[in-house]
Design a protein around this motif. Structure first.
Motif, short mmCIF file in Angstrom:
data_model
loop_
_atom_site.label_atom_id
_atom_site.label_comp_id
_atom_site.label_asym_id
_atom_site.label_seq_id
_atom_site.Cartn_x
_atom_site.Cartn_y
_atom_site.Cartn_z
N SER A 124 -35.03 75.49 31.35
CA SER A 124 -35.26 74.15 30.82
C SER A 124 -34.00 73.69 30.12
O SER A 124 -33.35 74.46 29.42
CB SER A 124 -36.41 74.15 29.80
N ASN A 168 -38.53 68.45 27.51
CA ASN A 168 -37.74 69.40 28.30
C ASN A 168 -37.78 69.03 29.77
O ASN A 168 -38.84 68.75 30.32
CB ASN A 168 -38.30 70.81 28.14
N GLY A 228 -36.34 70.59 33.57
CA GLY A 228 -35.78 71.80 34.15
C GLY A 228 -36.30 72.04 35.54
O GLY A 228 -36.81 71.14 36.20
#
Length: 196
Positions: free
Chosen positions: A33, A176, A178
């Motif tokens: 992330s 986040n 990712g």
């Protein structure tokens, strides 16, 4: 034309069945992330960026446990001290099945999940406050599978550190972004054998 339509239906059906396969018992998930909760647009505004590599093993369908490492840096403004963030610990994920408890997926090629983490970590600001102790976090996320084994992920998480130092508790809400790679156990064994 009929062959083209039939091929399209089979491809969608194949993707739907493989989407469940990557989160089955015995598979692995590895990814990272890029954590970003604040980016200033002014000339003397700050930033907050970290990277969090993680890996997990599916102990049963839809449930993965593993570990993570966090390394990051942030700065509130041009004149403030730079803050360093670090952590290591365990994590757990639970993926919702399509239609589970009345919750349907927004997109056909993805899965909602909940992630929690617990470990040891800290934050320290050059010439300022510091906290070292228990690192924790929890939040919902969504993984969109761009291929049967690669998912782009978004995760909103309440994260904090509590313990010793100038500040007893520091916490924030992070957004986040990712990716994760889902590796079937048979493929992992094949890679290990190829390395030997």
């Amino acid at each position: 034309m009929k062959k083209l339509i039939l091929t399209g239906i089979l491809a969608v059906a194949g993707l739907a069945t493989t989407m469940n396969a990557q989160i089955q018992k015995g598979n692995w998930m590895v990814g990272s992330s890029l954590i970003s909760s604040r980016f200033g647009l002014n000339t003397d505004a700050g930033y907050d960026i970290a990277i969090q590599p993680k890996g997990a093993y599916f102990i049963k369908d839809n449930v993965a446990v593993g570990g993570y490492v966090t390394l990051g840096t942030s700065k509130v403004s041009k004149d403030s001290g730079t803050q360093f963030t670090y952590a290591v610990g365990g994590l757990g994920r639970y993926y919702l099945s399509p239609g589970e408890k009345g919750v349907d997926n927004l997109l056909n090629h993805g899965r909602w999940f909940f992630e929690g983490n617990l470990g040891i970590g800290g934050q320290s600001t050059k010439g300022g406050t510091s906290t070292t102790g228990l690192d924790f976090g929890v939040g919902p996320g969504y993984s969109y599978f761009i291929t049967p084994n690669i998912g782009l992920e978004g995760l909103v998480k309440y994260a904090g550190v509590t313990g010793f130092g100038n500040e007893g508790l520091t916490s924030n809400i992070t957004f986040n972004l990712g990716f994760s790679i889902y590796i079937p156990t048979s493929k992992a064994k094949q890679v290990v054998n190829d390395v030997k």
